[in-house]
Design a protein around this motif. Structure first.
Motif, PDB file in Angstrom:
ATOM      1  N   ASN A   1      -7.501  -1.699  -1.110  1.00 17.41           N
ATOM      2  CA  ASN A   1      -6.479  -1.647  -0.049  1.00 17.41           C
ATOM      3  C   ASN A   1      -6.725  -2.771   0.963  1.00 17.41           C
ATOM      4  O   ASN A   1      -6.095  -3.819   0.885  1.00 17.41           O
ATOM      5  CB  ASN A   1      -6.311  -0.258   0.578  1.00 17.41           C
ATOM      6  CG  ASN A   1      -7.563   0.368   1.178  1.00 17.41           C
ATOM      7  OD1 ASN A   1      -8.587  -0.281   1.386  1.00 17.41           O
ATOM      8  ND2 ASN A   1      -7.488   1.640   1.474  1.00 17.41           N
TER       9      ASN A   1
ATOM     10  N   GLY B   1      -6.459   1.263   5.975  1.00 17.11           N
ATOM     11  CA  GLY B   1      -5.520   0.838   4.924  1.00 17.11           C
ATOM     12  C   GLY B   1      -4.113   0.630   5.453  1.00 17.11           C
ATOM     13  O   GLY B   1      -3.289  -0.028   4.809  1.00 17.11           O
ATOM     14  N   ILE B   2      -3.823   1.204   6.617  1.00 20.74           N
ATOM     15  CA  ILE B   2      -2.492   1.034   7.225  1.00 20.74           C
ATOM     16  C   ILE B   2      -2.560   0.020   8.368  1.00 20.74           C
ATOM     17  O   ILE B   2      -1.669  -0.819   8.510  1.00 20.74           O
ATOM     18  CB  ILE B   2      -1.934   2.397   7.688  1.00 20.74           C
ATOM     19  CG1 ILE B   2      -1.724   3.293   6.449  1.00 20.74           C
ATOM     20  CG2 ILE B   2      -0.612   2.216   8.449  1.00 20.74           C
ATOM     21  CD1 ILE B   2      -1.232   4.682   6.723  1.00 20.74           C
TER      22      ILE B   2
ATOM     23  N   ASN C   1       0.851  -1.196   0.000  1.00 20.58           N
ATOM     24  CA  ASN C   1       0.000   0.000   0.000  1.00 20.58           C
ATOM     25  C   ASN C   1       0.882   1.240   0.000  1.00 20.58           C
ATOM     26  O   ASN C   1       1.704   1.423   0.903  1.00 20.58           O
ATOM     27  CB  ASN C   1      -0.922   0.010   1.229  1.00 20.58           C
ATOM     28  CG  ASN C   1      -1.920   1.163   1.162  1.00 20.58           C
ATOM     29  OD1 ASN C   1      -2.040   1.816   0.122  1.00 20.58           O
ATOM     30  ND2 ASN C   1      -2.629   1.398   2.248  1.00 20.58           N
TER      31      ASN C   1
ATOM     32  N   ILE D   1       4.071  -1.536   3.405  1.00 19.58           N
ATOM     33  CA  ILE D   1       3.816  -0.183   2.914  1.00 19.58           C
ATOM     34  C   ILE D   1       4.944   0.228   1.964  1.00 19.58           C
ATOM     35  O   ILE D   1       6.042  -0.337   2.021  1.00 19.58           O
ATOM     36  CB  ILE D   1       3.702   0.847   4.072  1.00 19.58           C
ATOM     37  CG1 ILE D   1       4.923   0.752   5.016  1.00 19.58           C
ATOM     38  CG2 ILE D   1       2.406   0.674   4.833  1.00 19.58           C
ATOM     39  CD1 ILE D   1       4.966   1.816   6.092  1.00 19.58           C
TER      40      ILE D   1
ATOM     41  N   SER E   1      -5.969   5.830   2.581  1.00 20.31           N
ATOM     42  CA  SER E   1      -5.775   4.851   3.658  1.00 20.31           C
ATOM     43  C   SER E   1      -6.797   4.976   4.777  1.00 20.31           C
ATOM     44  O   SER E   1      -6.931   4.076   5.601  1.00 20.31           O
ATOM     45  CB  SER E   1      -4.369   4.980   4.237  1.00 20.31           C
ATOM     46  OG  SER E   1      -3.462   4.477   3.303  1.00 20.31           O
TER      47      SER E   1
ATOM     48  N   ILE F   1       4.056   6.114   2.066  1.00 23.69           N
ATOM     49  CA  ILE F   1       3.366   5.957   3.363  1.00 23.69           C
ATOM     50  C   ILE F   1       4.401   5.902   4.489  1.00 23.69           C
ATOM     51  O   ILE F   1       4.186   6.456   5.569  1.00 23.69           O
ATOM     52  CB  ILE F   1       2.451   4.713   3.365  1.00 23.69           C
ATOM     53  CG1 ILE F   1       1.277   4.946   2.416  1.00 23.69           C
ATOM     54  CG2 ILE F   1       1.968   4.404   4.784  1.00 23.69           C
ATOM     55  CD1 ILE F   1       0.116   3.988   2.556  1.00 23.69           C
TER      56      ILE F   1
END
Ligand code: AMP
Length: 391
Positions: A160, A384-385, A147, A171, A153, A175
């Motif tokens: 994602n 998303g993280i 990602n 990542i 995110s 990011i």
């Protein structure tokens, strides 16, 4: 610490990279290619390490078939190819035989870009509602998921969370850089820590104020949102922006944190937003509209900013798009330029103001994600993280 692209042996692997190619377009022409440039480091790294690179991105919002007009990622493929000096295979579809054939025929170092992921939204918002079958389909195209789209995110989408939950993941460099600057500044800031908030709506910043008011030494409030706070103090604000629904919130915050919340003491006022004329005022008439902070406010804010070791700024302090009302925002840029501490700007309007006024290189970090950085300031996890594996 999240896993990153560097944690994987990429050679010969099909690496799906979620990038943010949500670039501004006019008549199918890209008007600002900054987001494509921001993605290059991760893509180049994957190519250099002989991965087969599959790129996913959205562009704009798509609800109907008509919305697809002018929203193809094809112009992005052309620009990306120019920037990388390398051919990019663009597939005009988001799934199906053509996609599968393109991926099956890839050699190490090749790049395939699929069509706008949000084209899947026409049929039941499959991308935006993170449809499980779509996430599974995209995941099956690759071996590793990276990602690197910070700007999306804060959303849980098929491209994602849907793919990341089904593949070894990490990542990308963009990011990684966002987290490197934003996380310590928000969670463990060197003090004095000052937050500058501006922009039009109080409502958008309530979460940020609630999360940071305990950690920050000072919160300086400018822009349109300042007038609701001034009204909460019983001041005349004329015809300036006012968010009456949040007046009570402003009153409560001011009474609990009166030493921390610093409000404008003067404003540039106009009688009509169509006019370019303004005069500096401390007391408003009923037909005055506050469009920028005044010079006394700049001096007041400067006192707090000059002693600050960490500064986070989200939201312009005036209608900066109009040159006649942009002085306050420029002066804040200048004060931050002179500061020797950490200076971090939230995305969106604050980023464009600082970049357009020529201050980009003088800031410690300018975030690429408006909504995503705002949610981090609110103390929220970004799905998303969060989905990315810890080291
Ligand atoms: P936001 O999207 O809430 O961050 O707001 C950004 C917008 O706030 C920018 O487009 C600015 O022009 C606008 N803005 C800043 N100061 C004022 C003001 N005093 N009155 C009205 N709009 C403002």
């Amino acid at each position: 610490m999240k896993k990153t692209i560097r944690d994987y042996d990429l050679k010969g692997k099909k690496v799906i990279i979620r990038v943010d190619f949500n670039v501004p377009m006019k008549d199918s022409m890209i008007t600002d290619d900054n987001r494509i440039k921001e993605s290059l480091e991760t893509i180049k790294y994957a190519v250099l390490h002989e991965a087969k690179v599959i790129l996913l991105s959205h562009l704009g919002r798509i609800k109907t078939e008509e919305d697809k007009n002018g929203k193809s990622l094809r112009p992005v493929a052309v620009r990306l190819s120019e920037l990388l000096e390398k051919p990019i295979l663009f597939v005009y579809e988001t799934r199906g035989k053509r996609v599968e054939e393109a991926v099956a025929n890839m050699k190490n170092g090749d790049i395939v870009l699929l069509e706008n992921t949000r084209f899947e939204d026409v049929d039941g918002k499959k991308e935006s509602h993170s449809d499980a079958e779509l996430g599974k389909y995209w995941a099956e195209l690759g071996d590793i998921y990276i990602n690197d789209a910070f700007g999306t995110s804060h959303r849980e989408h098929a491209s994602n969370v849907g793919v990341a939950s089904r593949l070894p993941n990490g990542i990308g460099f963009l990011i990684e850089k966002e987290l490197k600057y934003l996380e310590p500044a928000i969670n463990d800031p060197e003090q004095p820590f000052t937050v500058i908030l501006g922009g039009s709506k109080v409502n958008d910043k309530i979460g940020v104020i609630e999360n940071l008011v305990h950690k920050a030494d000072f919160i300086l409030i400018g822009g349109g949102m300042a007038y609701t706070f001034l009204k909460a103090q019983g001041k005349e604000i004329g015809s300036s922006l006012c968010d009456d629904e949040n007046l009570q919130f402003c009153k409560e915050i001011l009474s609990s944190y009166c030493d921390k919340i610093i409000l404008p003491v003067d404003s540039l006022c106009t009688k009509s937003l169509d006019s370019k004329d303004g005069i500096i005022k401390t007391d408003f008439d009923s037909d005055d509209i506050g469009v920028d902070i005044g010079p006394k406010t700049v001096e007041l804010f400067k006192k707090y900013l000059d002693i600050s070791k960490t500064i986070i700024w989200n939201g312009p302090v005036g209608i900066f798009e109009e040159p006649a009302f942009s002085e306050g925002t420029k002066r804040i840029c200048e004060i931050l330029k002179q500061n020797h501490g950490i200076t971090i700007l939230g995305g969106g309007d604050t980023a464009s103001a600082a970049i357009n006024f020529g201050y980009k290189e003088f800031m410690t970090h300018i975030s690429t994600g408006g909504g995503a950085s705002l949610e981090m300031l609110e103390g929220k996890d970004l799905p998303g993280i969060s989905i990315i594996t810890e080291r």
